[in-house]
Design an enzyme around this catalytic site. Structure first.
Site, short mmCIF file in Angstrom:
data_model
loop_
_atom_site.label_atom_id
_atom_site.label_comp_id
_atom_site.label_asym_id
_atom_site.label_seq_id
_atom_site.Cartn_x
_atom_site.Cartn_y
_atom_site.Cartn_z
N GLU A 174 87.83 4.82 87.39
CA GLU A 174 87.88 3.59 88.18
C GLU A 174 86.48 3.02 88.43
O GLU A 174 86.26 1.81 88.33
CB GLU A 174 88.56 3.86 89.53
N ALA A 193 99.45 44.11 55.48
CA ALA A 193 99.65 45.37 56.20
C ALA A 193 98.32 46.01 56.56
O ALA A 193 98.20 46.69 57.59
CB ALA A 193 100.49 46.31 55.35
N ASP A 215 89.51 42.00 64.24
CA ASP A 215 88.98 40.81 63.56
C ASP A 215 87.59 40.40 64.02
O ASP A 215 86.95 39.58 63.35
CB ASP A 215 89.94 39.63 63.77
N GLU A 237 95.52 32.93 71.28
CA GLU A 237 95.33 33.29 69.87
C GLU A 237 95.29 34.81 69.82
O GLU A 237 94.24 35.41 70.03
CB GLU A 237 94.03 32.69 69.32
N PRO A 296 100.56 40.17 67.30
CA PRO A 296 102.01 40.10 67.50
C PRO A 296 102.49 40.70 68.81
O PRO A 296 103.52 40.26 69.34
CB PRO A 296 102.57 40.85 66.29
#
Length: 371
Positions: free
Chosen positions: A55, A167, A203, A304, A307
């Site tokens: 605004e 795998a 990872d 992220e 499983p």
């Protein structure tokens, strides 16, 4: 009476608000248009927390032409003094004659006060113009203010046969560069990115926003901060050399009994914030974790994860949006699944509704919500 010009002005205000999608955290994304007749005399959007609100920017551009004009705002103007003065007072001082507010402030402690301030000053107030469209600008802010929890997006990258890795754990790269660029933008939308320690160990991800990989972001304000990186790590096993720890701004949720251990103290010495939460047999109590993130002011969290953690979020119906990047490849039946879910019969299947489907490079991106 709401006219076509009013809808057009509010649509423009929504368009402006979206420019702050990467930069307003933890504040909501807000746009404002000041108009006289069919002519826009000032417009603006909130760019960054601590800086002028939408605004104020629009009124500054309108100058003296704001007196007697109409203001179109995607969210109820604030009525309190924070890091900036109240926008309701700025609108009153500028002498606008009407205010169209798409969405009332969802914070129950302040909801309606800005609109009441305007009415008391003799300004005609209209509520609800394009309310649903404006609410979609800030799903996390709306949810946190009403439930205490952030909006949860779960991101997955999978093959045609629903596998996220081989795998052996090898997973780079399932999707193409265009999809990975899209994920960078998705991270930039988020206040926090959440993963589990299993993903960190397997990872060694950074889970940060890399501006050079985002590509062209159009007219959006440049992102100026990294999302909080969150690790669910019961025993504080995150290695001190992990890439996710670089640059700081990391929160680890561990078991309360872990807080006084050596590994936890080692992480704390590196500047990592640690919080004890409950853990169950299948992992962290994600409901308690989300409550804790809400208390930290997190509006939108991107999950992220592997499983197990992904399956927990899905199984407990805690996913608001599922972003699935599907690559045109097969990884085979021995590959790792997207989520561990104990579903044994068709009657127990978990159904989703497709909100958006589009091609991203050679991959397909689906945005889904629980049916």
């Amino acid at each position: 009476m709401i006219l076509d010009r009013d809808r057009a002005m509010m649509a423009r205000a929504i368009q402006l608000a979206w420019r702050g999608r990467y930069s307003t955290h933890p504040n909501p994304r807000v746009g404002c248009v000041i108009a006289r007749g069919n002519r826009i005399v000032g417009e603006g959007w909130h760019e960054r927390a601590g800086e002028a609100h939408a605004e104020v920017r629009a009124l500054s551009r309108a100058g003296d032409q704001a007196r007697g004009a109409r203001a179109y705002i995607t969210l109820e103007p604030c009525s309190h003094y924070g890091r900036t003065p109240p926008c309701a007072k700025a609108l009153i001082d500028a002498g606008v004659s009407q205010v169209f507010a798409a969405v009332r402030d969802p914070n129950p402690s302040v909801s309606g006060r800005g609109l009441d301030m305007l009415r008391e000053a003799g300004i005609r107030v209209h509520e609800g113009l394009m309310e649903q469209e404006a609410a979609r600008l800030n799903p996390g802010f709306m949810k946190r203010m009403t439930t205490g929890r952030p909006w949860v997006r779960l991101k997955m990258a999978a093959s045609l046969d629903g596998r996220t890795a081989m795998a052996s754990g090898e997973s780079q790269w399932i999707t193409g560069p265009e999809a990975r660029r899209d994920v960078q933008r998705l991270r930039a939308l988020s206040d926090a990115v959440l993963t589990g320690v299993g993903t960190v160990l397997a990872d060694d991800p950074s889970l940060n926003v890399r501006r050079e990989e985002m590509g062209d972001i159009g007219d959006a304000t440049e992102p100026s901060r990294q999302p909080l990186r969150v690790i669910a790590d019961r025993d504080a096993r995150t290695p001190s050399v992990s890439r996710i720890l670089r640059g700081g701004n990391v929160q680890v949720f561990c078991a309360s009994s872990t807080l006084a251990t050596g590994p936890a103290q080692d992480l704390a010495a590196l500047g990592v914030s640690l919080t004890g939460v409950a853990w169950k047999d299948n992992g962290v109590d994600v409901a308690e974790l989300l409550d804790a993130l809400g208390e930290l002011g997190i509006n939108e969290v991107l999950v992220e994860a592997g499983p197990t953690l992904a399956g927990t979020f899905i199984g407990q119906n805690l996913v608001d949006e599922l972003w699935l990047y599907q690559a045109p490849v097969f990884l085979g039946s021995t590959g790792r699944p997207t989520a561990h879910l104990p579903i044994e019969t068709m009657a127990d299947k978990i159904q989703w509704t497709v909100l958006d489907r589009r091609q991203v490079g050679e991959d397909q991106r689906l945005i889904l919500a629980r049916r």
